[in-house]
Design an enzyme around this catalytic site. Structure first.
Site, PDB file in Angstrom:
ATOM      1  N   HIS A  30       0.831  -1.220   0.000  1.00  0.00           N
ATOM      2  CA  HIS A  30       0.000   0.000   0.000  1.00  0.00           C
ATOM      3  C   HIS A  30       0.863   1.266   0.000  1.00  0.00           C
ATOM      4  O   HIS A  30       0.422   2.332   0.438  1.00  0.00           O
ATOM      5  CB  HIS A  30      -0.963   0.045   1.211  1.00  0.00           C
ATOM      6  CG  HIS A  30      -2.085  -0.945   1.123  1.00  0.00           C
ATOM      7  ND1 HIS A  30      -2.528  -1.670   2.192  1.00  0.00           N
ATOM      8  CD2 HIS A  30      -2.839  -1.339   0.067  1.00  0.00           C
ATOM      9  CE1 HIS A  30      -3.517  -2.463   1.814  1.00  0.00           C
ATOM     10  NE2 HIS A  30      -3.718  -2.289   0.515  1.00  0.00           N
ATOM     11  N   ARG A  90     -19.815  -2.652   3.561  1.00  0.00           N
ATOM     12  CA  ARG A  90     -21.137  -2.037   3.365  1.00  0.00           C
ATOM     13  C   ARG A  90     -22.245  -3.088   3.509  1.00  0.00           C
ATOM     14  O   ARG A  90     -23.270  -2.847   4.135  1.00  0.00           O
ATOM     15  CB  ARG A  90     -21.214  -1.411   1.974  1.00  0.00           C
ATOM     16  CG  ARG A  90     -21.585   0.042   2.013  1.00  0.00           C
ATOM     17  CD  ARG A  90     -21.469   0.656   0.650  1.00  0.00           C
ATOM     18  NE  ARG A  90     -20.362   0.083  -0.123  1.00  0.00           N
ATOM     19  CZ  ARG A  90     -19.951   0.547  -1.279  1.00  0.00           C
ATOM     20  NH1 ARG A  90     -20.548   1.574  -1.816  1.00  0.00           N
ATOM     21  NH2 ARG A  90     -18.942  -0.007  -1.930  1.00  0.00           N
ATOM     22  N   GLY A 126     -11.438   2.748   1.209  1.00  0.00           N
ATOM     23  CA  GLY A 126     -12.897   2.584   1.195  1.00  0.00           C
ATOM     24  C   GLY A 126     -13.555   2.577   2.569  1.00  0.00           C
ATOM     25  O   GLY A 126     -14.515   3.310   2.815  1.00  0.00           O
ATOM     26  N   GLY A 174     -11.941   3.204   5.634  1.00  0.00           N
ATOM     27  CA  GLY A 174     -11.423   4.316   6.435  1.00  0.00           C
ATOM     28  C   GLY A 174     -12.072   5.645   6.074  1.00  0.00           C
ATOM     29  O   GLY A 174     -12.350   6.471   6.946  1.00  0.00           O
ATOM     30  N   GLU A 194      -4.030   6.837  -5.230  1.00  0.00           N
ATOM     31  CA  GLU A 194      -2.820   6.152  -5.703  1.00  0.00           C
ATOM     32  C   GLU A 194      -2.500   6.556  -7.140  1.00  0.00           C
ATOM     33  O   GLU A 194      -1.336   6.665  -7.517  1.00  0.00           O
ATOM     34  CB  GLU A 194      -3.027   4.637  -5.615  1.00  0.00           C
ATOM     35  CG  GLU A 194      -3.125   4.148  -4.185  1.00  0.00           C
ATOM     36  CD  GLU A 194      -3.758   2.774  -4.044  1.00  0.00           C
ATOM     37  OE1 GLU A 194      -4.791   2.521  -4.716  1.00  0.00           O
ATOM     38  OE2 GLU A 194      -3.242   1.962  -3.276  1.00  0.00           O
ATOM     39  N   ARG A 228      -8.980 -11.764   3.403  1.00  0.00           N
ATOM     40  CA  ARG A 228      -7.692 -12.285   3.887  1.00  0.00           C
ATOM     41  C   ARG A 228      -7.698 -12.296   5.407  1.00  0.00           C
ATOM     42  O   ARG A 228      -8.240 -11.402   6.047  1.00  0.00           O
ATOM     43  CB  ARG A 228      -6.541 -11.399   3.392  1.00  0.00           C
ATOM     44  CG  ARG A 228      -6.149 -11.646   1.964  1.00  0.00           C
ATOM     45  CD  ARG A 228      -5.129 -10.623   1.474  1.00  0.00           C
ATOM     46  NE  ARG A 228      -5.739  -9.626   0.620  1.00  0.00           N
ATOM     47  CZ  ARG A 228      -5.156  -8.510   0.208  1.00  0.00           C
ATOM     48  NH1 ARG A 228      -3.917  -8.239   0.576  1.00  0.00           N
ATOM     49  NH2 ARG A 228      -5.791  -7.666  -0.578  1.00  0.00           N
TER      50      ARG A 228
HETATM   51  P1  AMP Z   1     -11.349  -0.141  -1.345  1.00  0.00           P
HETATM   52  O1  AMP Z   1     -10.633  -1.458  -1.485  1.00  0.00           O
HETATM   53  O2  AMP Z   1     -10.456   0.966  -0.845  1.00  0.00           O
HETATM   54  O3  AMP Z   1     -12.141   0.247  -2.575  1.00  0.00           O
HETATM   55  O4  AMP Z   1     -12.435  -0.341  -0.175  1.00  0.00           O
HETATM   56  C1  AMP Z   1     -13.466  -1.280  -0.286  1.00  0.00           C
HETATM   57  C2  AMP Z   1     -14.160  -1.414   1.061  1.00  0.00           C
HETATM   58  O5  AMP Z   1     -14.709  -0.147   1.454  1.00  0.00           O
HETATM   59  C3  AMP Z   1     -15.332  -2.395   1.046  1.00  0.00           C
HETATM   60  O6  AMP Z   1     -15.338  -3.180   2.227  1.00  0.00           O
HETATM   61  C4  AMP Z   1     -16.527  -1.467   1.050  1.00  0.00           C
HETATM   62  O7  AMP Z   1     -17.668  -2.047   1.615  1.00  0.00           O
HETATM   63  C5  AMP Z   1     -16.022  -0.334   1.917  1.00  0.00           C
HETATM   64  N1  AMP Z   1     -16.849   0.847   1.721  1.00  0.00           N
HETATM   65  C6  AMP Z   1     -16.914   1.650   0.643  1.00  0.00           C
HETATM   66  N2  AMP Z   1     -17.856   2.611   0.815  1.00  0.00           N
HETATM   67  C7  AMP Z   1     -18.400   2.387   2.039  1.00  0.00           C
HETATM   68  C8  AMP Z   1     -19.430   3.023   2.822  1.00  0.00           C
HETATM   69  N3  AMP Z   1     -20.066   4.083   2.352  1.00  0.00           N
HETATM   70  N4  AMP Z   1     -19.696   2.525   4.049  1.00  0.00           N
HETATM   71  C9  AMP Z   1     -19.043   1.453   4.514  1.00  0.00           C
HETATM   72  N5  AMP Z   1     -18.065   0.808   3.846  1.00  0.00           N
HETATM   73  C10 AMP Z   1     -17.757   1.264   2.620  1.00  0.00           C
END
Ligand code: AMP
Length: 396
Positions: free
Chosen positions: A181, A285, A328, A330, A377, A241
Site C-alpha cells: 500500500h 457495506r 474505502g 477508512g 494512488e 484475507r
Molecule cells: P477499497 O478497497 O479501498 O475500494 O475499499 C473497499 C471497502 O470499502 C469495502 O469493504 C466497502 O464495503 C467499503 N466501503 C466503501 N464505501 C463504504 C461506505 N459508504 N460505508 C461502509 N463501507 C464502505
C-alpha cells in the site's frame, strides 16, 4: 493532439484508471473496470470527469473479462472515442518491487522479467499488474511504461522492522518484511505535509482500510513500520484475507488436518477475513446493512484486530500524535472508525462524534489528531510517470 498519461491501478478484482494531460497533469477522467474475475458478478465499467462521457457511453465489458483484457479494452476505447488524445505514457501500480526497486522505473523486457520473479510473493496482485505491461510492450514497444511500486515507500524502515526472527540465511535471500500500500501511504504523506506541516513530522499512524488493509507508522513522514510483511497477507484482518494468525495454526492445518498447501493458500487469501467470519460478504457495506449477529461479530473482530495492531505500531513509534483513516472503509465508515477509536483512548484518541458522522477532515477531540483523508494512488503513479517520461524525452 493532446498527449495524455494513463495511470493504471490493478487491484485483486478491479482495474482503476485515471487519465491526465501528460504535460500539466490536469485530470481528464477517472474510473474503473470492476468485478473482474468475480464469481456471480459481471464485470462493469464506470468513469467520471470531463472526458468520461465518450468512454462510458454504451460501455459493455465482456462479463468474464480479465485485467489484461480490461486494460486493452480501455486503451482501444480511448483511441477510438477520444481521437483528439494521444497516449504518451502509461504508469502502472506494481505491488511488489522487492528489495531492488525503491523508486519508479521505466519497464523494459529485462525489467519485466525481474518483476515476474515476484509473482509468487504477491499472487493475487502482481500477475494483474504485469499482464497489461506485457501486452503493451508487445503491441506498442515505443510507448513508455513506468512501474510504481507499493513496496518502495517502506524501504525506509529500519532493519529491525524488516527482519523476521528466523535464521539469518533467510534475510540474506530476501525474506524480509517489505510492506505494501506504499503508493497510498506516499499520497497521504504528501497530503499531511500540506495539511499539518509541523505535527505530521511526528508520530503518525495511517490506517489504509479497504478490501486489503494495512497500517503504516511514519516518523518524519517516512515509513518506520507497517503491518503487512513479506506478503500482503500479514497484519490486519481484511475483506477476505485473514491477516496475521498463529503460524502454528498453519502447521496444524497442513500436518494434522491434511490440508494441501494450495487449500491453505485459498483459505487465507480468499475465504477468511470479513467474508470468512461473517459467511456473508467481504464487503463492509453489505455487513453494515445486514446487521445480523455474525455480521456484527465479523465487524467487531475487524475493529479489535485493527486496534491491537495500532497499539503495536504506537509502540514502535513511542506514542501517537496523529491517526489517519483512508481507503474505502477508512474514508466512508464512521461506525468502523468509531469502533476502532473506542479502544484507543490511552493513546489520546477521542472522537468528535458529529465530525466523524459527517466524515470531516478532522474528527478528533483528544490530544491526538484524528483525520480522514481520501487516498489517490493514481495521482502518485501519474506524478512519477510524468517525471520519468520527461527525463526520457530530455535524454533523447
Ligand atoms: P477499497 O478497497 O479501498 O475500494 O475499499 C473497499 C471497502 O470499502 C469495502 O469493504 C466497502 O464495503 C467499503 N466501503 C466503501 N464505501 C463504504 C461506505 N459508504 N460505508 C461502509 N463501507 C464502505
Amino acid at each position: 493532439m493532446t498527449g495524455v498519461l494513463l495511470a493504471l491501478n490493478a487491484g485483486s478484482s478491479s482495474l482503476k484508471f485515471a487519465l491526465y494531460d501528460a504535460s500539466s497533469l490536469t485530470p481528464l477522467c477517472r474510473g474503473a473496470a470492476a468485478a473482474l474475475g468475480a464469481k456471480g458478478q459481471a464485470a462493469h465499467f464506470s468513469a467520471q470527469g470531463s472526458a468520461a462521457e465518450p468512454l462510458a457511453a454504451g460501455a459493455a465489458l465482456a462479463p468474464d473479462i480479465d485485467h489484461e483484457g480490461a486494460a486493452r479494452w480501455l486503451i482501444e476505447r480511448i483511441g477510438a472515442r477520444l481521437p483528439e488524445l494521444e497516449l504518451a505514457v502509461v504508469g502502472h501500480r506494481v505491488v511488489h518491487g522487492g528489495a531492488e526497486f525503491s523508486s519508479p522505473v521505466r519497464v523494459t523486457p529485462e525489467i519485466l522479467a525481474r518483476l515476474e520473479a515476484y509473482i509468487p510473493l504477491a499472487p493475487g496482485h502482481q500477475p494483474h499488474n504485469l499482464a497489461p505491461i506485457h501486452s503493451l510492450l508487445a503491441s506498442r514497444p515505443d510507448l513508455p511504461q513506468i512501474a510504481c511500486f507499493d513496496t518502495a515507500f517502506h524501504r525506509t524502515q529500519p532493519r529491525v522492522a524488516q527482519l523476521f526472527p528466523l535464521p539469518r540465511a533467510f534475510a540474506e535471500r530476501g525474506v524480509l518484511r517489505y510492506g505494501f500500500h506504499g503508493l497510498s501511504y506516499q499520497f497521504i504523506a504528501q497530503e499531511l505535509r500540506r495539511l499539518l506541516p509541523e505535527r505530521a513530522q511526528g508520530r503518525v499512524i495511517v490506517a489504509h482500510l479497504g478490501h486489503g488493509a494495512s497500517l503504516c507508522a511514519m516518523r518524519g513522514l517516512e515509513s518506520v513500520a507497517t503491518t503487512m510483511g513479506f506478503t500482503a497477507l500479514d497484519g490486519l484482518m481484511m475483506g477476505s484475507r485473514s491477516g496475521a494468525i498463529d503460524p502454528g495454526l498453519l502447521l496444524h492445518l497442513i500436518l494434522q488436518e491434511g490440508l494441501s498447501a494450495l487449500a491453505v493458500h485459498k483459505l487465507l487469501y480468499d475465504e477468511s477475513g470479513l467474508l470468512g467470519v461473517s459467511g456473508i460478504s467481504d464487503d463492509l457495506r453489505a455487513l453494515e446493512a445486514d446487521g445480523s449477529p455474525v455480521a456484527e461479530e465479523a465487524m467487531a473482530l475487524f475493529a479489535y484486530r485493527a486496534a491491537r495492531e495500532i497499539g503495536s505500531l504506537a509502540s514502535a513509534l513511542g506514542g501517537l500524535d496523529c491517526l489517519v483513516f483512508t481507503a474505502g472503509i477508512g474514508e466512508n465508515s464512521p461506525t468502523m472508525r468509531a469502533r476502532i477509536c473506542g479502544y484507543l483512548g490511552y493513546l489520546g484518541v477521542a472522537l468528535d462524534d458529529a465530525a466523524n458522522a459527517r466524515g470531516a477532515l478532522s474528527i478528533g477531540a483528544g490530544a491526538a489528531e484524528v483525520l480522514v483523508v481520501a487516498t489517490n494512488e493514481e495521482a502518485v503513479i501519474a506524478e512519477a510517470a510524468r517525471g520519468l517520461w520527461r527525463e526520457g524525452a530530455a535524454g533523447r
